[in-house]
Design a protein around this motif. Sequence first.
Motif, PDB file in Angstrom:
ATOM      1  N   UNK A  65       0.869  -1.177   0.000  1.00 31.13           N
ATOM      2  CA  UNK A  65       0.000   0.000   0.000  1.00 31.13           C
ATOM      3  C   UNK A  65       0.905   1.224   0.000  1.00 31.13           C
ATOM      4  N   UNK A  66       0.573   2.185  -0.836  1.00 33.84           N
ATOM      5  CA  UNK A  66       1.364   3.414  -0.893  1.00 33.84           C
ATOM      6  C   UNK A  66       0.414   4.594  -0.831  1.00 33.84           C
ATOM      7  N   UNK A  67       0.729   5.547   0.038  1.00 33.47           N
ATOM      8  CA  UNK A  67      -0.131   6.725   0.181  1.00 33.47           C
ATOM      9  C   UNK A  67       0.720   7.986   0.083  1.00 33.47           C
ATOM     10  N   UNK A  68       0.051   9.060  -0.290  1.00 34.67           N
ATOM     11  CA  UNK A  68       0.691  10.372  -0.276  1.00 34.67           C
ATOM     12  C   UNK A  68       0.084  11.176   0.852  1.00 34.67           C
ATOM     13  N   UNK A  69       0.875  12.063   1.406  1.00 35.64           N
ATOM     14  CA  UNK A  69       0.327  12.930   2.461  1.00 35.64           C
ATOM     15  C   UNK A  69       0.939  14.312   2.348  1.00 35.64           C
ATOM     16  N   UNK A  70       0.220  15.276   2.868  1.00 31.36           N
ATOM     17  CA  UNK A  70       0.725  16.642   2.926  1.00 31.36           C
ATOM     18  C   UNK A  70       0.027  17.348   4.077  1.00 31.36           C
ATOM     19  N   UNK A  71       0.798  18.057   4.861  1.00 33.01           N
ATOM     20  CA  UNK A  71       0.208  18.732   6.021  1.00 33.01           C
ATOM     21  C   UNK A  71       1.119  19.877   6.435  1.00 33.01           C
ATOM     22  N   UNK A  72       0.498  20.928   6.894  1.00 33.31           N
ATOM     23  CA  UNK A  72       1.268  22.053   7.423  1.00 33.31           C
ATOM     24  C   UNK A  72       1.414  21.903   8.931  1.00 33.31           C
ATOM     25  N   UNK A  73       2.635  21.831   9.388  1.00 35.72           N
ATOM     26  CA  UNK A  73       2.889  21.837  10.825  1.00 35.72           C
ATOM     27  C   UNK A  73       3.166  23.286  11.219  1.00 35.72           C
ATOM     28  N   UNK A  74       2.214  23.875  11.935  1.00 33.27           N
ATOM     29  CA  UNK A  74       2.294  25.319  12.228  1.00 33.27           C
ATOM     30  C   UNK A  74       3.246  25.583  13.387  1.00 33.27           C
ATOM     31  N   UNK A  75       3.822  26.777  13.375  1.00 33.17           N
ATOM     32  CA  UNK A  75       4.596  27.196  14.542  1.00 33.17           C
ATOM     33  C   UNK A  75       3.623  27.340  15.703  1.00 33.17           C
ATOM     34  N   UNK A  76       4.037  26.931  16.885  1.00 33.27           N
ATOM     35  CA  UNK A  76       3.140  27.082  18.033  1.00 33.27           C
ATOM     36  C   UNK A  76       2.777  28.554  18.184  1.00 33.27           C
ATOM     37  N   UNK A  77       1.497  28.817  18.365  1.00 32.32           N
ATOM     38  CA  UNK A  77       1.079  30.211  18.447  1.00 32.32           C
ATOM     39  C   UNK A  77      -0.323  30.308  18.987  1.00 32.32           C
ATOM     40  N   UNK A  78      -0.956  31.397  18.665  1.00 32.05           N
ATOM     41  CA  UNK A  78      -2.301  31.630  19.188  1.00 32.05           C
ATOM     42  C   UNK A  78      -3.319  30.727  18.496  1.00 32.05           C
ATOM     43  N   UNK A  79      -3.163  30.614  17.183  1.00 29.45           N
ATOM     44  CA  UNK A  79      -4.159  29.835  16.453  1.00 29.45           C
ATOM     45  C   UNK A  79      -3.903  28.347  16.665  1.00 29.45           C
ATOM     46  N   UNK A  80      -4.965  27.656  17.001  1.00 23.16           N
ATOM     47  CA  UNK A  80      -4.793  26.208  17.182  1.00 23.16           C
ATOM     48  C   UNK A  80      -4.924  25.528  15.826  1.00 23.16           C
ATOM     49  N   UNK A  81      -4.017  24.639  15.553  1.00 18.71           N
ATOM     50  CA  UNK A  81      -4.116  23.851  14.320  1.00 18.71           C
ATOM     51  C   UNK A  81      -3.948  22.384  14.697  1.00 18.71           C
ATOM     52  N   UNK A  82      -4.346  21.519  13.794  1.00 22.68           N
ATOM     53  CA  UNK A  82      -4.294  20.082  14.074  1.00 22.68           C
ATOM     54  C   UNK A  82      -2.865  19.608  14.297  1.00 22.68           C
ATOM     55  N   UNK A  83      -1.945  20.185  13.532  1.00 22.80           N
ATOM     56  CA  UNK A  83      -0.554  19.742  13.637  1.00 22.80           C
ATOM     57  C   UNK A  83       0.329  20.939  13.971  1.00 22.80           C
ATOM     58  N   UNK A  84       1.177  20.763  14.952  1.00 22.42           N
ATOM     59  CA  UNK A  84       2.068  21.841  15.377  1.00 22.42           C
ATOM     60  C   UNK A  84       3.488  21.325  15.488  1.00 22.42           C
ATOM     61  N   UNK A  85       4.419  22.212  15.252  1.00 21.56           N
ATOM     62  CA  UNK A  85       5.821  21.880  15.506  1.00 21.56           C
ATOM     63  C   UNK A  85       6.011  21.753  17.005  1.00 21.56           C
TER      64      UNK A  85
END
Length: 162
Positions: A65-85
């Motif tokens: 099985x082979x998959x592609x992925x892409x996601x932005x890991x945000x700098x920790x900050x005020x805005x909450x995002x699913x993925x953070x550095x």
Amino acid sequence: MREHQLTVPVPEAWGEGIVRIEKDRPVELDVRLESVHEGILVSGTAETEYEGECSRCLREISQGVEVEFQELFAYPGDETSDFELQDDHVDLETLVRDAIVLSLPFQPVCQPDCPGLDPTTGVRLAESSGEVQDPIDPRWAALQKLTETAPASDAGLSREEN
Ligand SMILES: [Zn+2]
């Protein structure tokens, strides 16, 4: 921009369906990290193998099985995002696991045209040498005996003619 190629064992079994990625199965990762204004953009591919049973004939199967992925890991900050550095690191586990588990087939088959099991005998149809024998309706069984003996009676007739 940085590129990495890693092979990482799966930390625990992934997937709860009829097929899964077993613990310790290696996952090959091709990862590209790009510094963008909001954080680190991670993209890449993950390749591994799933195993389980064919949903039609219950034969053991394993398939790549082979998959592609892409996601932005945000700098920790005020805005909450699913993925953070976190401490200058990206944790790819959730991202890769979700991409792989979502790509697993709901009804995996050992081959696209797997005929499954014989509903009467439970035998794997793919293994019965291609010749699928229809169960004989008992009401017609007597007729089949006639066709089996037919060549013998023909021979008898021709002898009479001679
Ligand atoms: Zn099958």
